[in-house]
Design an enzyme around this catalytic site. Structure first.
Site, short mmCIF file in Angstrom:
data_model
loop_
_atom_site.label_atom_id
_atom_site.label_comp_id
_atom_site.label_asym_id
_atom_site.label_seq_id
_atom_site.Cartn_x
_atom_site.Cartn_y
_atom_site.Cartn_z
N GLY A 164 -3.46 0.04 10.49
CA GLY A 164 -2.42 0.97 10.95
C GLY A 164 -1.32 0.30 11.75
O GLY A 164 -0.65 0.94 12.54
N GLU A 200 -0.11 -15.94 11.89
CA GLU A 200 0.50 -16.07 10.58
C GLU A 200 1.98 -16.36 10.72
O GLU A 200 2.60 -15.97 11.71
CB GLU A 200 0.39 -14.69 9.90
N ARG A 291 -10.62 0.93 -1.09
CA ARG A 291 -10.73 2.39 -1.27
C ARG A 291 -9.55 2.86 -2.12
O ARG A 291 -8.66 2.10 -2.44
CB ARG A 291 -10.67 3.07 0.09
N ARG A 337 5.92 10.80 0.88
CA ARG A 337 4.88 11.41 1.72
C ARG A 337 5.54 12.44 2.61
O ARG A 337 6.32 12.09 3.50
CB ARG A 337 4.22 10.36 2.61
#
Ligand code: ADP
Length: 451
Positions: A164, A200, A291, A337
């Site tokens: 998230g 990173e 998922r 969305r």
């Protein structure tokens, strides 16, 4: 095939799974909190069980309650949807111990991919290109500085347990690194109870491109092309499309083949998404989601493949219903969305739906669980529906999307429909010219104009 599937979720995704089960003649069990007694997934399921009070940790995340609901109803499988228990390896283990099928990959694969350091190491071993960075966890500031200098600033400090968009901090220069490390560590500890960090290279203007995969768990796997999810606010996707306006067939085929091969070698079962940042023609793995994703419908629209049906098949031990050669990509799809939020401030707007008119017509799909008179509870995320539009090409898709958004009516609560009406008319969006920072810049420009 299963006789009875318990859907351990709510909202639009519970309905989505329920529909796939119905089409296969499988009976369905809905579980719900007391706040969701009137929810659409409860109304449409064959049976329902109340599993606790409104807070998710006491209901949808409560493993003993979900398990008890399985025992009471005699469900032989659980579909976790997305979020909640979908990436909880312990839950998958517990179901296995009770001889109930978990509709998802093995607990071991969930565990590997849930630890981002382990996930990156595994991806690299399987031949997937990864973002340059630390080999594993970075324990102290001296080591962090050495690695950051080696890969070059700016760098991104990330939480191994991240999700998230939390526990992530950019350091533009060496001066900023100690602060980024301590803030990320504190955030990771409080959000995930795990303060392991890694470093990173920070990519300046990448796109977020993810590959949908499907494996049978026995060494066969296919890819279903990519989704471009670069339009993000606070690292949350709000608009997804397939194919990506930035990829040509050569790049798509190249990364798709690498990923499908890796997933096959891993022996992965079910659907998964391998996420990349894409910059200057190069792909860099960031994570894998084990998922079904919120944005899976855009892939369904361009491939004609029902991903939940495939999940059910694989989990019940059937082989994949297709080989790579059977998969072709047809036209273009976009998903918006729609959240119950103020379209300018993004403040959640729970309350009662006074009027709901979803659009329809050729190429228009609305995945939503709201209805006239439905009361949106304040306890969960604010997604109230997804508008997915398909066209023979991107231009037709965008024209159809504009038309569908015009028809979309949600009254009684504020929704983000007006934001999408503006986005669909933007010239950069029309040209597909956007990266992961575009939306934040656009929103701060609109903010300035209204002040
Ligand atoms: P989370 O699991 O918290 O969502 P991800 O690793 O998937 O974290 O990253 C979420 C988003 O953060 C990406 O979609 C991208 O916008 C940004 N991001 C992640 N890694 C990098 C990076 N190395 N450089 C630039 N942006 C990044």
């Amino acid at each position: 095939m299963f006789n009875k599937v318990l859907i351990a979720n709510r909202g639009e995704i519970a309905l989505r799974v329920l529909r796939a089960c119905k089409e296969l003649g499988i009976s369905t069990v809905a579980v719900h909190s007391t706040a969701d007694a009137d929810a659409m997934h409860v109304r449409l399921a064959d049976e329902s069980v109340c599993i606790g009070p409104p807070p998710a940790r006491d209901s949808y995340l409560n493993i003993p309650s979900v398990l008890a609901a399985c025992e009471i109803t005699g469900a032989d499988a659980v579909h976790p949807g997305y979020g909640f228990l979908s990436e909880n390896a312990r839950f998958a283990d517990i179901l296995a111990a009770h001889r109930i099928a978990f509709i998802g990959p093995s607990a071991e694969h969930i565990r590997i991919m849930g630890d981002k350091i382990e996930a990156k190491r595994t991806a690299a071993r399987l031949g997937i290109p990864v973002v340059p960075g630390s080999e594993g966890a970075v324990d102290n500031d001296i080591e962090a500085m050495r690695i950051a200098k080696e890969i070059g600033f700016p760098v991104l400090v990330k939480a191994a347990a991240g999700g998230g968009g939390r526990g992530m901090k950019v350091a533009q220069t060496p001066d900023e690194l100690p602060m980024a490390m301590s803030t990320a560590r504190a955030e990771a500890r409080s959000a995930f109870g795990d303060d392991q960090l890694y470093i990173e290279k920070y990519l300046g203007k990448p796109r977020h491109i993810e590959i949908q995969v499907l494996g049978d768990g026995r060494g066969d796997a296919v890819h279903l092309g990519e989704r471009d999810c670069s339009l993000q606010r606070r690292h949350q996707k709000i608009w997804e499309e397939a194919p990506s306006p930035a990829l040509n067939d050569e790049a798509r085929g190249r990364i798709g083949a690498i990923v499908a091969d890796a997933i096959a070698k891993l022996g992965y079962a079910g659907v998964g998404t391998v996420e990349f940042l894409y910059e200057n023609g190069e792909f860099y793995f960031i994570e894998m989601n084990t998922r079904l994703q919120v944005e899976h419908p855009v892939t369904e629209m361009i491939t004609g493949i029902d991903l939940v049906n495939e999940q059910l098949r694989v989990a019940s031990g059937s082989p994949l219903s297709m080989s790579q050669d059977d998969i072709s990509f047809n036209g273009h799809a976009v998903e918006c969305r729609i959240n119950a939020e103020d379209p300018a401030t993004f403040t959640p707007s729970p309350g009662t739906i006074r009027y709901f008119h979803p659009p329809g017509g050729l190429g228009v799909r609305v995945d939503s669980a709201i209805y006239h008179g439905y009361n949106i509870p304040p306890h969960y995320d604010s997604l109230i529906g997804k508008l997915i539009v398909h066209g023979r090409n991107r231009v037709e898709c965008m024209m159809r999307l504009r038309r569908a958004l015009d028809e979309f009516v949600v009254d009684g609560v504020r929704s983000t429909v007006p934001l999408f009406r503006r986005l669909v008319d933007d010239v950069d969006i029309a040209n597909g010219m956007y990266n992961i920072h575009w939306l934040e810049k656009y929103l701060s420009r609109s903010q300035d104009m209204t002040e």
